[in-house]
Design an enzyme around this catalytic site. Structure first.
Site, PDB file in Angstrom:
ATOM      1  N   ASP A 109      41.232  40.836  32.407  1.00 38.20           N
ATOM      2  CA  ASP A 109      42.028  41.729  33.245  1.00 38.20           C
ATOM      3  C   ASP A 109      43.511  41.361  33.194  1.00 38.20           C
ATOM      4  OD1 ASP A 109      41.539  44.042  34.620  1.00 38.20           O
ATOM      5  OD2 ASP A 109      41.456  43.104  36.590  1.00 38.20           O
ATOM      6  N   ASP A 112      36.141  46.760  39.076  1.00 36.18           N
ATOM      7  CA  ASP A 112      36.658  45.949  40.177  1.00 36.18           C
ATOM      8  C   ASP A 112      35.738  45.991  41.389  1.00 36.18           C
ATOM      9  OD1 ASP A 112      38.908  45.317  38.657  1.00 36.18           O
ATOM     10  OD2 ASP A 112      39.928  47.152  39.281  1.00 36.18           O
TER      11      ASP A 112
END
Length: 371
Positions: free
Chosen positions: A186, A265
């Site tokens: 990420d 997420d």
């Protein structure tokens, strides 16, 4: 000091709704995964058994995610219609999976008869299940026609719940490995991809809209009502909320923009939550069988994980507001969820038990793995 005052915008309707929704979906996915495991054990049904990831499979997730990200960055316009069709089918079945327990509960409460009417893919379908499946794909059809953000969120949530229920982690060791790799994944794709690809790959892919195959077909056939069918779609791989939801707008942004949070997420932390909620359930059963009473422990680890997720999400949104730039949510979510679990389990001398995991349940025996 002026920048700190901007954090008050977290009290706007859109950020609050996003936070509440994400926390509810993440925790709900974990508990749905627990219930799904119980259902499979109770019914001895291995056809819908969960897949338990081993180390090599966990390590392949960030690799394949990176490959998919690059593919969509360069070829999104070419594969967008195929991607839309795939996600439409996946979200329809995921929505069916999510709502099936509520349909069964409704049927039991009303005492309705529900005869079997057909058999498909080695599964027998009842009349109520058939109606529910048709209704779920009706929701998908409504999304394809309107592209409404509420329907997009509904389908995205269902995909998250379905994924977490069917893809499991065996222990904290594999979980920590996966979360650490995705933590770096990420960070790289949000902060450093522009140096190598000339653009922020993660943000670019996340904000792209896919061509609507329904509009393409209707246009080629000259069907009436073409203007009612949206040309572009937000794919249900994220949840979105208008920044001007109920009139609130985050500073520096257009009122027509959306706040968004990727399914990863929510789904990736939810896999950790599913792991600890199953651990809590097993420990509660062991205590109850040993003492002959209901365990007072409850779901102890899950509440630390949920609280940590909420703190991490608020921190990520705060960093985005203060920096006025997209943030890699897992940068904040991984430490805030995994950290408390490891610390608390170490204090309670249960870390090694969580680290190595337990013997697989019936629902996992269809996919044995070595860790």
């Amino acid at each position: 000091m002026e920048s700190l005052w901007q954090l008050l915008h977290l009290l706007e309707p859109a950020p609050i709704t996003l936070i509440i929704t994400a926390v509810a979906v993440t925790s709900g996915s974990a508990f749905r995964a627990l219930d799904h495991g119980k259902e499979m054990e109770r019914n001895r049904d291995l056809s819908e058994a969960s897949i338990t990831l081993d180390r090599s499979q966990a390590l392949m997730i960030p690799v394949m995610s990176s490959f998919s990200l690059i593919l969509m960055f360069y070829l999104f316009s070419s594969v967008s219609q195929l991607l839309t069709a795939f996600t439409a089918v996946a979200s329809g079945f995921s929505l069916f999976f999510w709502l099936s327990p509520y349909a069964n509960q409704f049927k039991s409460q009303l005492g309705l008869s529900d005869p079997f009417v057909s058999r498909c893919c080695s599964k027998s379908f009842t009349r109520i299940q058939g109606l529910l499946l048709v209704s779920c794909f009706g929701v998908v059809a409504a999304w394809l026609v309107s592209g409404h953000w509420i329907l997009n969120n509904l389908l995205g949530i269902s995909i998250c719940i379905g994924f977490v229920s069917h893809v499991r982690l065996p222990n904290i060791k594999v979980c920590a490995m996966l979360l650490t790799c995705l933590f770096m994944y990420d960070i790289f794709w949000v902060f450093y991809s522009e140096r190598f690809f000339g653009a922020n790959v993660m943000v670019s892919v996340a904000t792209k809209q896919a061509s609507n195959p329904v509009h393409t077909v209707a246009n080629s056939l000259n069907l009436p009502g073409l203007q009612m069918i949206t040309k572009k779609l937000e794919l249900p791989v994220k949840i979105v909320f208008p920044r001007n939801l109920l009139g609130g707008v985050v500073p520096g942004e257009h009122a027509t923009d959306f706040m968004m949070l990727g399914l990863g997420d929510m789904a990736i932390p939810a896999m950790l939550l599913a792991l600890v909620v199953c651990f809590d359930h097993r420990k509660s059963k062991e205590t109850a069988s040993t003492l002959g009473i209901a365990s007072p422990r409850g779901h102890k680890y899950i509440w630390y994980a949920i609280s940590g997720y909420a703190v991490g999400l608020v921190t990520a949104l705060s960093a985005g507001i203060l920096s006025r730039s997209p943030q890699p949510a897992l940068l904040y979510l991984v430490p805030s969820t995994l950290g408390p679990i490891i610390v608390i389990s170490w204090i309670r001398k249960e870390l090694m038990e969580l680290w190595e995991g337990s013997s697989p349940s019936v629902s996992e025996k269809a996919h044995p793995t070595q860790v």
